[in-house]
Scaffold this active site. Structure first.
Site, PDB file in Angstrom:
ATOM      1  N   ASP A 178       0.013  -5.562   4.790  1.00 19.99           N
ATOM      2  CA  ASP A 178      -1.053  -6.373   4.208  1.00 19.99           C
ATOM      3  C   ASP A 178      -1.055  -6.265   2.685  1.00 19.99           C
ATOM      4  OD1 ASP A 178      -1.797  -3.642   4.713  1.00 19.99           O
ATOM      5  OD2 ASP A 178      -3.838  -4.131   4.106  1.00 19.99           O
ATOM      6  N   GLU A 179      -1.729  -7.213   2.048  1.00 17.05           N
ATOM      7  CA  GLU A 179      -2.027  -7.186   0.616  1.00 17.05           C
ATOM      8  C   GLU A 179      -0.806  -6.849  -0.248  1.00 17.05           C
ATOM      9  OE1 GLU A 179      -5.469  -4.562   0.402  1.00 17.05           O
ATOM     10  OE2 GLU A 179      -6.791  -6.291   0.604  1.00 17.05           O
ATOM     11  N   THR A 180       0.263  -7.533  -0.010  1.00 14.20           N
ATOM     12  CA  THR A 180       1.502  -7.314  -0.785  1.00 14.20           C
ATOM     13  C   THR A 180       1.418  -8.094  -2.098  1.00 14.20           C
ATOM     14  OG1 THR A 180       2.498  -9.069   0.539  1.00 14.20           O
ATOM     15  CG2 THR A 180       2.948  -6.804   1.210  1.00 14.20           C
TER      16      THR A 180
ATOM     17  N   HIS B 130       0.811  -1.225   0.000  1.00 10.18           N
ATOM     18  CA  HIS B 130       0.000   0.000   0.000  1.00 10.18           C
ATOM     19  C   HIS B 130       0.843   1.274   0.000  1.00 10.18           C
ATOM     20  CE1 HIS B 130      -3.970  -1.721  -0.008  1.00 10.18           C
ATOM     21  NE2 HIS B 130      -3.600  -2.583   0.910  1.00 10.18           N
TER      22      HIS B 130
END
Length: 685
Positions: A303-305, A236
């Site tokens: 998160d969400e890499t 992000h």
């Protein structure tokens, strides 16, 4: 822990509901002139007498009279705030009370709130405040004993994906969280903080400044809320990795000059951790931000890499594996914090998908285990519990991409996650409030769901475990009724139920509109990344049709065709929404709360969703039936465009009443491009 008595007798609705209430059935008139006293011990714990001031404010609001406040044992007062003394040798006060427990007694000779410690005293005061707000100047003679289940009852507020709240509004939000007995708050930050040497990243977004964080941290602390620093340190970093100074740290620096996209912002944003400068960058964010807070916790997010090992890190991923890369980087960041005496936290989505990561984490790490499905299962919560890792369960208020938020989905998600967390030994619950795609959702629209979170964080087993849909429906309706009264003064209890129904009347949503607009890459070509996301939202033949499209026009037509059943029901949904709006308006008119503050965002959101439904139905009809040049269709499109633009001007004024200008211009870009489509602008073939 289950409430053994509720308070329906005189319409009182306490949220969260105390575990034990004994109601004598009598009403006692408050003195018109009175005093609130914090004992010597209570005053030591609350040196600025915030608790007494909160009560005085509510009494003044309810009765028009400002009560005196004092602290110290010699002072007399009708309301007395005290904590259990270690020196007590016998009698009732010697009863063992946990630090978070409290007792509240309203009797003819006065009101006493006794806490096992400052946390218990504070929560007891919040219960008394709710009673005063609903019944003053005639209070019910009651005895209440109460204590929360979870030690951590947190809220996570997005302050980065388009909307940066003003400091004044953040303080109002902290006041409401305090009243609802939350004790932790985190603000989500990517590029919306004014870090030194990063002006190219935060320019033009009205970033939060160090002085604001310091002031807000102190404000929260006085209200028993731990403000925990949270900043993206791994994934992000979409805005940072688009700058000239930092783009070289990303997995795909060659894509830094692509046109801005709300959808791509959620997909492509990961550091290239094979470059050692990436770790130095992450540590610089941590080291400068952490100094502004009194908390010893720090959320590194991580998160969400999605892009990890797919670009410049591909060679390393092929050699070691993405899981090992991820685990090593997060572990290094966590150790960096641990060595400085801080307790690291991070989002658990990657770790639970790659369980081998759980075994390599430092012992002092807490996983923030987010699961947002309304029908969430407990598999991932059990997985973390079996690993021995500490966790906090994280449901959602379901506000993202929605003008009205979605209280029904939030209730289903929050109630389940609270039970799973309680049964599997979680440290607490952190209720998340996201603003994907420009933060179109006014944060105030999350209040009913925030109160649901308050109820279930306090008592995860509220009213039992209702798997029966009929029983569950009654449970939800009863909680909605209590929230309507406790928060909005809606004695009829209809407000939240009508609001929840209105939120289901979505034939065409904001996220679908953003997708349609962003299929055009800004240069007339088809944005294949957006196309892939749009296809993933579809099922069966529609997924294949969207994925196979070779032009913007084909992709738009296929995407709208996938919504055909909902769009065909747009007229019926709008009819239901109009009925719900009428019920909402009548409930607001009859409420005892601040009617203007409630009506402003809520009725505006209803009007916006009516428009979105009409816009979706019109665009689908034009593209499906080829009516773009039909006179009636042109007239309808022009009228819709004008209504949409007029509505958005009102929306902007409401936005600015609680938020900085931040990235409102990006929301405006979607609105204006939609208006152009409605007026007949061609979709590129």
């Amino acid at each position: 822990m289950t409430a053994t008595s509720a308070m329906p007798q005189r319409g009182l609705a306490l949220v969260p509901t105390p575990r034990l209430v004994r109601d004598s059935g009598r009403r006692l008139t408050m003195p018109y002139i009175g005093r609130i006293v914090e004992t010597t011990e209570a005053g030591r714990l609350d040196p600025t007498c915030v608790l007494a001031a909160q009560l005085a404010d509510d009494i003044e609001q309810a009765t028009g009279m400002r009560w005196d406040t004092a602290k110290g044992d010699p002072w007399q007062g009708f309301i007395r705030l005290d904590v259990v003394r270690e020196s007590t040798g016998g009698g009732d006060d010697a009863q063992v009370m946990g630090e978070r427990a409290y007792r509240l007694d309203i009797a003819e000779d006065g009101v006493t709130v006794l806490g096992g410690g400052l946390p218990g005293l504070r929560d007891g005061v919040q219960t008394l405040r709710q009673i005063i707000r609903q019944s003053a100047p005639a209070l019910p003679a009651v005895h209440i004993e109460d204590e929360p289940a979870f030690a951590v009852r947190g809220y996570y507020l997005d302050a980065t994906r388009g909307r940066v709240p003003t400091l004044d509004w953040l303080k109002q939000w902290a006041d409401l969280l305090c009243l609802a007995k939350y004790n932790q708050l985190q603000l989500y930050v990517e590029h919306s903080f004014a870090f030194d040497h990063m002006s190219e990243t935060w320019r033009g977004v009205c970033p939060l400044a160090p002085a604001q964080i310091i002031e807000f941290d102190a404000y929260c602390a006085e209200r028993g809320i731990e403000l925990v620093p949270s900043v993206s340190t791994f994934g992000h970093h979409y805005m940072a990795l688009r700058t000239r100074e930092l783009r070289d740290l990303g997995e795909f620096p060659e894509q830094a000059d692509r046109a801005y996209s709300f959808i791509e912002r959620m997909e492509h944003h990961t550091l290239n951790i094979t470059d050692e400068r990436a770790f130095d960058f992450s540590c610089s964010l941590v080291d400068s931000y952490v100094e502004l807070f009194r908390s010893r916790k720090f959320n590194i997010c991580a998160d969400e890499t999605f892009d990890l090992g797919k670009g410049r890190g591909r060679g390393e991923a092929e050699r070691r594996g993405v899981a090992a890369m991820y685990a090593d980087y997060v572990t290094r960041l966590c150790r960096h914090l641990s060595e400085r005496g801080y307790e690291p936290q991070f989002w658990g989505d990657i770790a639970v998908e790659m369980p081998q990561i759980l075994d390599s984490l430092p012992d002092d790490v807490t996983l923030l285990n987010w699961i947002y499905e309304p029908e969430a299962e407990d598999e991932k919560v059990r997985l973390v519990a079996r690993s021995g890792a500490r966790q906090i369960v994280c449901p959602a208020v379901w506000g993202w991409n929605s003008l009205l938020a979605r209280p029904h989905d939030a209730w289903r998600n929050i109630s389940r996650m609270a039970r799973y967390g309680w049964r599997h030994g979680a440290d607490g619950m952190l209720v998340t409030d996201w603003g994907d795609f420009g933060h179109i959702n006014d944060p105030r629209m999350s209040i009913p769901s925030m109160m649901v979170g308050a109820q279930y964080a306090w008592d995860p087993e509220t009213l039992g475990d209702a798997d029966d849909s009929e029983v569950a429906s009654r449970m939800e309706a009863e909680l909605n009724r209590r929230i309507a009264l406790a928060v909005y003064g809606d004695a009829g209890g209809r407000l939240v139920e009508a609001w929840s129904d209105a939120a289901r009347q979505v034939a065409f949503g904001w996220h679908e509109l953003v997708g349609i607009v962003e299929l055009d890459d800004g240069r007339g070509g088809l944005n294949e990344d957006v196309q892939a996301v749009m296809a993933s939202r579809c099922e069966g033949e529609y997924r294949e049709r969207v994925a196979a499209a070779s032009t913007v026009r084909q992709a738009c037509e296929a995407s709208m065709a996938a919504l055909e059943d909902r769009l065909d029901a747009a007229e019926a949904m709008n009819a239901a929404l109009v009925e719900d709006r009428q019920t909402i308006a009548e409930a607001i008119a009859a409420s005892s709360g601040d009617r203007a503050a409630l009506a402003q965002p809520l009725l505006l959101a209803c009007e916006g969703q009516l428009l979105l439904n009409d816009i979706g139905a019109h665009l689908a009809r034009v593209w499906r039936d080829g009516e773009a040049d039909d006179a009636e269709s042109v007239r309808c499109g022009n009228l819709l465009a004008a209504r949409w633009e007029t509505w958005f001007e009102a929306y902007c004024r409401v936005w600015r009443s609680i938020s900085e200008e931040s990235e409102l211009h990006r929301v405006a870009d979607v609105v204006w491009r939609t208006a152009d489509l409605l007026r007949g602008a061609s979709v590129t073939d």
